[in-house]
Design a protein around this motif. Structure first.
Motif, PDB file in Angstrom:
ATOM      1  N   GLU A  38      -6.387  18.156   3.304  1.00  0.00           N
ATOM      2  CA  GLU A  38      -6.505  17.584   3.988  1.00  0.00           C
ATOM      3  C   GLU A  38      -4.568  17.211   4.228  1.00  0.00           C
ATOM      4  O   GLU A  38      -4.424  17.208   4.902  1.00  0.00           O
ATOM      5  N   LEU A  39      -4.509  17.358   2.445  1.00  0.00           N
ATOM      6  CA  LEU A  39      -3.487  16.911   2.179  1.00  0.00           C
ATOM      7  C   LEU A  39      -2.359  18.093   2.487  1.00  0.00           C
ATOM      8  O   LEU A  39      -1.139  17.313   3.314  1.00  0.00           O
ATOM      9  N   LEU A  40      -2.784  19.493   2.877  1.00  0.00           N
ATOM     10  CA  LEU A  40      -1.687  20.802   3.530  1.00  0.00           C
ATOM     11  C   LEU A  40      -1.997  20.047   4.886  1.00  0.00           C
ATOM     12  O   LEU A  40      -1.260  20.001   6.201  1.00  0.00           O
ATOM     13  N   ALA A  41      -2.861  19.470   5.568  1.00  0.00           N
ATOM     14  CA  ALA A  41      -2.979  19.137   7.017  1.00  0.00           C
ATOM     15  C   ALA A  41      -1.763  17.734   7.305  1.00  0.00           C
ATOM     16  O   ALA A  41      -1.353  18.377   8.378  1.00  0.00           O
ATOM     17  N   LYS A  56      -4.946   6.211   7.621  1.00  0.00           N
ATOM     18  CA  LYS A  56      -6.139   6.935   8.234  1.00  0.00           C
ATOM     19  C   LYS A  56      -6.669   7.695   6.718  1.00  0.00           C
ATOM     20  O   LYS A  56      -7.994   7.770   6.923  1.00  0.00           O
ATOM     21  N   THR A  57      -5.567   8.595   6.274  1.00  0.00           N
ATOM     22  CA  THR A  57      -6.666  10.052   5.431  1.00  0.00           C
ATOM     23  C   THR A  57      -6.871   9.543   3.913  1.00  0.00           C
ATOM     24  O   THR A  57      -7.761   9.352   2.677  1.00  0.00           O
ATOM     25  N   LEU A  58      -5.351   8.049   3.422  1.00  0.00           N
ATOM     26  CA  LEU A  58      -5.392   7.860   1.948  1.00  0.00           C
ATOM     27  C   LEU A  58      -6.697   7.282   1.147  1.00  0.00           C
ATOM     28  O   LEU A  58      -7.358   6.282   2.105  1.00  0.00           O
ATOM     29  N   LYS A  59      -7.446   8.121  -0.154  1.00  0.00           N
ATOM     30  CA  LYS A  59      -7.943   7.679  -0.352  1.00  0.00           C
ATOM     31  C   LYS A  59      -7.615   7.401  -2.432  1.00  0.00           C
ATOM     32  O   LYS A  59      -7.543   8.590  -2.691  1.00  0.00           O
ATOM     33  N   VAL A  60      -7.847   6.593  -3.211  1.00  0.00           N
ATOM     34  CA  VAL A  60      -6.728   5.951  -4.202  1.00  0.00           C
ATOM     35  C   VAL A  60      -8.560   6.092  -5.090  1.00  0.00           C
ATOM     36  O   VAL A  60      -8.656   4.820  -4.981  1.00  0.00           O
ATOM     37  N   TYR A  61      -8.407   6.633  -6.448  1.00  0.00           N
ATOM     38  CA  TYR A  61      -9.716   6.650  -7.599  1.00  0.00           C
ATOM     39  C   TYR A  61      -9.015   5.546  -8.719  1.00  0.00           C
ATOM     40  O   TYR A  61      -7.804   6.426  -8.928  1.00  0.00           O
ATOM     41  N   ILE A  62      -9.442   4.498  -8.807  1.00  0.00           N
ATOM     42  CA  ILE A  62      -8.809   3.968 -10.153  1.00  0.00           C
ATOM     43  C   ILE A  62     -10.312   4.078 -11.162  1.00  0.00           C
ATOM     44  O   ILE A  62     -10.707   3.273 -11.081  1.00  0.00           O
ATOM     45  N   TYR A  63      -8.945   4.543 -12.710  1.00  0.00           N
ATOM     46  CA  TYR A  63      -9.894   4.449 -14.161  1.00  0.00           C
ATOM     47  C   TYR A  63     -10.378   3.105 -14.559  1.00  0.00           C
ATOM     48  O   TYR A  63      -9.806   2.366 -14.039  1.00  0.00           O
ATOM     49  N   PRO A  72     -13.963  10.093  -7.417  1.00  0.00           N
ATOM     50  CA  PRO A  72     -13.456  10.733  -7.924  1.00  0.00           C
ATOM     51  C   PRO A  72     -13.445  12.447  -6.638  1.00  0.00           C
ATOM     52  O   PRO A  72     -11.705  12.417  -6.454  1.00  0.00           O
ATOM     53  N   LYS A  73     -14.454  12.466  -6.325  1.00  0.00           N
ATOM     54  CA  LYS A  73     -14.154  14.277  -5.118  1.00  0.00           C
ATOM     55  C   LYS A  73     -13.228  13.939  -4.340  1.00  0.00           C
ATOM     56  O   LYS A  73     -12.441  15.001  -3.702  1.00  0.00           O
ATOM     57  N   GLN A  74     -13.464  12.308  -3.615  1.00  0.00           N
ATOM     58  CA  GLN A  74     -13.210  12.022  -2.243  1.00  0.00           C
ATOM     59  C   GLN A  74     -11.564  11.060  -3.078  1.00  0.00           C
ATOM     60  O   GLN A  74     -10.691  10.945  -1.356  1.00  0.00           O
ATOM     61  N   ALA A  75     -10.716  11.699  -3.456  1.00  0.00           N
ATOM     62  CA  ALA A  75      -9.685  10.387  -3.709  1.00  0.00           C
ATOM     63  C   ALA A  75      -8.238  11.964  -3.933  1.00  0.00           C
ATOM     64  O   ALA A  75      -8.259  13.298  -3.956  1.00  0.00           O
ATOM     65  N   HIS A  76      -7.532  11.209  -3.035  1.00  0.00           N
ATOM     66  CA  HIS A  76      -5.728  12.284  -3.504  1.00  0.00           C
ATOM     67  C   HIS A  76      -5.040  11.827  -4.424  1.00  0.00           C
ATOM     68  O   HIS A  76      -4.121  12.503  -4.475  1.00  0.00           O
ATOM     69  N   LEU A  77      -5.052  10.182  -4.498  1.00  0.00           N
ATOM     70  CA  LEU A  77      -4.534  10.376  -6.083  1.00  0.00           C
ATOM     71  C   LEU A  77      -5.151   9.426  -7.273  1.00  0.00           C
ATOM     72  O   LEU A  77      -6.254   8.836  -6.477  1.00  0.00           O
ATOM     73  N   TRP A 100       1.975   8.643  -1.901  1.00  0.00           N
ATOM     74  CA  TRP A 100       1.508   9.657  -0.822  1.00  0.00           C
ATOM     75  C   TRP A 100       2.885  10.180   0.111  1.00  0.00           C
ATOM     76  O   TRP A 100       2.123  11.456  -0.128  1.00  0.00           O
ATOM     77  N   TYR A 101       3.810  10.360   0.418  1.00  0.00           N
ATOM     78  CA  TYR A 101       4.982  11.094   0.841  1.00  0.00           C
ATOM     79  C   TYR A 101       5.388  12.266  -0.558  1.00  0.00           C
ATOM     80  O   TYR A 101       5.237  13.135   0.208  1.00  0.00           O
ATOM     81  N   ASN A 102       5.086  11.443  -1.783  1.00  0.00           N
ATOM     82  CA  ASN A 102       5.760  12.560  -2.549  1.00  0.00           C
ATOM     83  C   ASN A 102       4.753  13.484  -2.894  1.00  0.00           C
ATOM     84  O   ASN A 102       4.953  15.005  -3.176  1.00  0.00           O
ATOM     85  N   ARG A 103       3.246  13.349  -2.809  1.00  0.00           N
ATOM     86  CA  ARG A 103       2.789  14.254  -2.984  1.00  0.00           C
ATOM     87  C   ARG A 103       2.005  14.751  -1.716  1.00  0.00           C
ATOM     88  O   ARG A 103       1.668  16.188  -2.242  1.00  0.00           O
ATOM     89  N   VAL A 104       2.301  14.599  -0.638  1.00  0.00           N
ATOM     90  CA  VAL A 104       1.676  15.558   0.422  1.00  0.00           C
ATOM     91  C   VAL A 104       3.103  16.534   0.008  1.00  0.00           C
ATOM     92  O   VAL A 104       2.716  18.021   0.396  1.00  0.00           O
ATOM     93  N   PHE A 105       4.513  16.155  -0.460  1.00  0.00           N
ATOM     94  CA  PHE A 105       5.048  17.020  -0.322  1.00  0.00           C
ATOM     95  C   PHE A 105       5.122  17.930  -1.268  1.00  0.00           C
ATOM     96  O   PHE A 105       5.943  18.907  -1.701  1.00  0.00           O
ATOM     97  N   ARG A 106       4.383  17.937  -1.700  1.00  0.00           N
ATOM     98  CA  ARG A 106       4.401  19.012  -3.759  1.00  0.00           C
ATOM     99  C   ARG A 106       2.889  19.454  -3.324  1.00  0.00           C
ATOM    100  O   ARG A 106       3.547  19.865  -4.426  1.00  0.00           O
ATOM    101  N   VAL A 107       2.324  19.585  -2.759  1.00  0.00           N
ATOM    102  CA  VAL A 107       0.784  19.226  -2.789  1.00  0.00           C
ATOM    103  C   VAL A 107       1.064  21.160  -2.731  1.00  0.00           C
ATOM    104  O   VAL A 107       2.077  21.693  -2.112  1.00  0.00           O
ATOM    105  N   ASN A 108       0.661  22.148  -3.327  1.00  0.00           N
ATOM    106  CA  ASN A 108       0.212  23.440  -3.631  1.00  0.00           C
ATOM    107  C   ASN A 108      -1.408  23.213  -3.718  1.00  0.00           C
ATOM    108  O   ASN A 108      -1.996  23.699  -4.362  1.00  0.00           O
TER     109      ASN A 108
END
Length: 591
Positions: free
Chosen positions: A217-220, A257-264, A304-309, A580-588
């Motif tokens: 999803e991040l790559l897309a 539309k996409t982002l989901k965050v998990y809070i510990y 957590p498995k649905q979390a992008h951050l 979010w933006y920095n995460r998207v452009f550093r995803v590997n």
């Protein structure tokens, strides 16, 4: 007879040649295949999978910690392989990717030979109650529990989430520096553009240990942002304010539309999970962000498995207030406190080890937070007020410059918003403040009581509601934002709040939302060495240019306002978007 002998000799040579080639292949496979198992690497069509709980499956909730057993924290930081060469954001390289339908519950595959061996964690060493060192402890303050639900020392007997291991972990794996471009003593705003583009093109997060749907999803999202259609029809976005308004608009839409965050859930109050303690004053950004993040039903997920951050919900201000020993000059106990917290979550969840923490983030405004988080959380995306790209290991393209906002009213954070129209702003430039650091005394040396157009003061006398200070800002064309002990200052946002053009005098300071905003379109940057020439610099700006900049300050203002309830494009959403933006452009990707 001679022909038969010759045939036999040639046959033996061929056999020996085949044997040597086979031996060479075996040795090559032994050293090159990631699992160190020649036979399985060569002849098996399956690749070991992570446990069932780590695969991409739909579950109702994954809040509960992992089952008992020794917890393994991989040394995900000492990566020795070269950084991928990128072409327009796409990595170039060859990698073997053997898919599998195996759904066994075997442990995750060990890391490749380029990483150091895994370390076994003794879970009993991860005590949720962090005791302070005898030399630095505060008698009147008890260190808060990491987990408020656990009142006893954490063991496998009273908490099934933690188990008894054999060797305690004394420290987290060392963090490998990711800066490739050398940083000079003075980094100008022009230099920052170059560093940002360089880091964006050449530095990526570590590859996740196993793939989840969120990676795709991040790559897309990255692909859609890079190919965003030209769009300047959004009345709320004024194109000159942005590096690329079309990309920003598309990225913001995808975040919504996409982002989901998990809070510990782990962490004891007031250092964790208590935003109410930091909703006013100069550190209010971390409190208001935590408040809105925890209350968000749109972005927060319990799986957590649905979390992008993954959000680490601590307050750097409360960490300093509760744990710093006045006069000690040492922050070691605070650094250790955060290290122990990372041990705790890494021991309970798969999330940290899967990405080495690169999809985790924190929001911290205290000056010390940059240094306190550098060792244990440097792989995370750090939203920091102290965004010093020269000395404080702030990494452009990964870390986020957090706006330092002075909130005077928690009930109405927009109180006193705005200022006089340009025609009624009779003061050329204004500054008032305490003499922190080495820049402000130089500013006063050259300009205090030297010129009627330059209202440069030390801290103004107290007045009800700080009216004197606010009125000066509302009546000035340019508001001087001079650094204090560190590069950041709440005056940058205060100037925008009161529609005064900011004049930033702070070498190496990365302004907020740098990855999105075109700061030079609405702010003035003056190097510290040019303070003696400050008035001439300001007078060299034509009145027409000033009016354009002042109008742009009013338009960009929406991105720097806290609201009791968040609204589109406000400061809460802009902070989250930058992360979010920095995460998207550093995803590997895994493959």
């Amino acid at each position: 007879m001679g022909h038969e002998v010759q045939y036999i000799l040639e046959s033996k040579r061929l056999v020996w040649l085949v044997a040597v080639v086979f031996a060479v292949v075996i040795m090559f496979q032994y050293f090159e295949f990631p699992y160190g198992d020649v036979s399985s690497s060569m002849f098996s069509v399956r690749r070991a999978q992570p446990p069932l709980s780590q695969t991409n499956q739909t579950e109702t909730s994954s809040e509960s910690p992992k089952s008992p057993g020794n917890v393994t924290i991989f040394d995900v930081f000492n990566i020795t392989e070269p950084v991928d060469t990128l072409d327009k954001g796409n990595s170039i390289g060859i990698e073997i990717n053997i898919q599998s339908n195996d759904s066994t519950t075997s442990p995750p595959p060990s890391l490749s030979a380029s990483l150091t061996p895994p370390t076994t964690v003794n879970s009993t060493a991860i005590s949720p109650s962090i005791a302070l060192d005898n030399k630095t402890s505060k008698p009147e303050v008890n260190a808060p529990d990491l987990d408020p639900n656990l009142k006893k020392p954490a063991t496998s007997e009273n908490n099934p989430a933690l188990s008894v291991g054999e060797s305690p972990v004394k420290e987290l794996p060392p963090v490998k520096a990711t800066h490739e471009r050398p940083i000079g003593d003075i980094v100008t705003i022009a230099d920052m553009h170059g560093i940002f583009l360089h880091n964006r093109a050449s530095v990526r997060s570590m590859k996740p240990e196993w793939s989840l749907m969120v990676d795709q999803e991040l790559l897309a999202a990255k692909l859609q942002i890079e190919n965003a259609p030209v769009n300047s029809n959004d009345w709320a976005l004024y194109p000159p304010l942005y590096r690329n308004v079309s990309r920003f608009k598309r990225s913001y839409e995808l975040m919504e539309k996409t982002l989901k965050v998990y809070i510990y859930k782990e962490g004891g109050k007031p250092i964790f999970h208590q935003p109410q303690a930091v909703l006013s004053g100069i550190y209010a950004s971390e409190g208001w962000f935590m408040k809105h993040m925890k209350e968000s039903k749109h972005f927060v997920t319990n799986n957590p498995k649905q979390a992008h951050l993954f959000y680490i919900p601590f307050s750097s201000r409360m960490l300093e207030e509760k744990l710093y020993v006045t006069g000690s000059g040492s922050r070691d106990n605070m650094v250790q406190y955060l290290k122990d917290y990372i041990h705790l979550i890494a021991g309970r969840y798969d999330s940290w080890n899967r990405t080495g923490g690169s999809d985790h983030f924190l929001v911290a405004c205290h000056d010390w937070a940059t240094d306190e988080t550098r060792k244990s959380m440097d792989s995370c995306i750090r939203a920091l007020c102290n965004s010093d790209v020269g000395r404080e290991h702030f990494e452009l393209g990964k870390d986020v410059s957090l706006p330092e906002t002075y909130v005077r009213s928690t009930q109405n954070p927009l109180r006193e918003l705005g200022g006089k129209p340009p025609s009624q702003r009779s003061i050329l430039a204004f500054f008032a403040g305490q003499m922190h650091g080495d820049v402000r005394p130089i500013l006063l040396q050259h300009w205090e009581n030297k010129d009627p157009d330059m209202k440069i003061f030390q801290k103004l006398p107290k007045s009800k509601g700080n009216k004197n200070y606010i009125n000066y800002m509302k009546s000035s064309k340019y508001c001087i934002c001079a650094k204090g002990y560190e590069v950041n200052s709440p005056r940058v946002v205060e100037a925008i709040f009161h529609e005064c053009v900011p004049v930033i005098i702070s070498d190496n300071f990365v302004p907020p939302f740098f990855e999105i905003l075109n700061w030079e379109s609405f702010a003035v940057f003056v190097e510290e060495k040019d303070i003696p020439n400050l008035k001439n610099i300001l007078l060299s700006i034509s009145n027409r240019r000033y009016l354009v900049m002042q109008q742009r300050v009013k338009k960009v203002q929406q991105h720097f306002l806290w609201h009791v309830k968040p609204v589109k494009y406000d400061i809460f959403h802009m902070i989250l978007h930058s992360i979010w933006y920095n995460r998207v452009f550093r995803v590997n990707p895994v493959s």
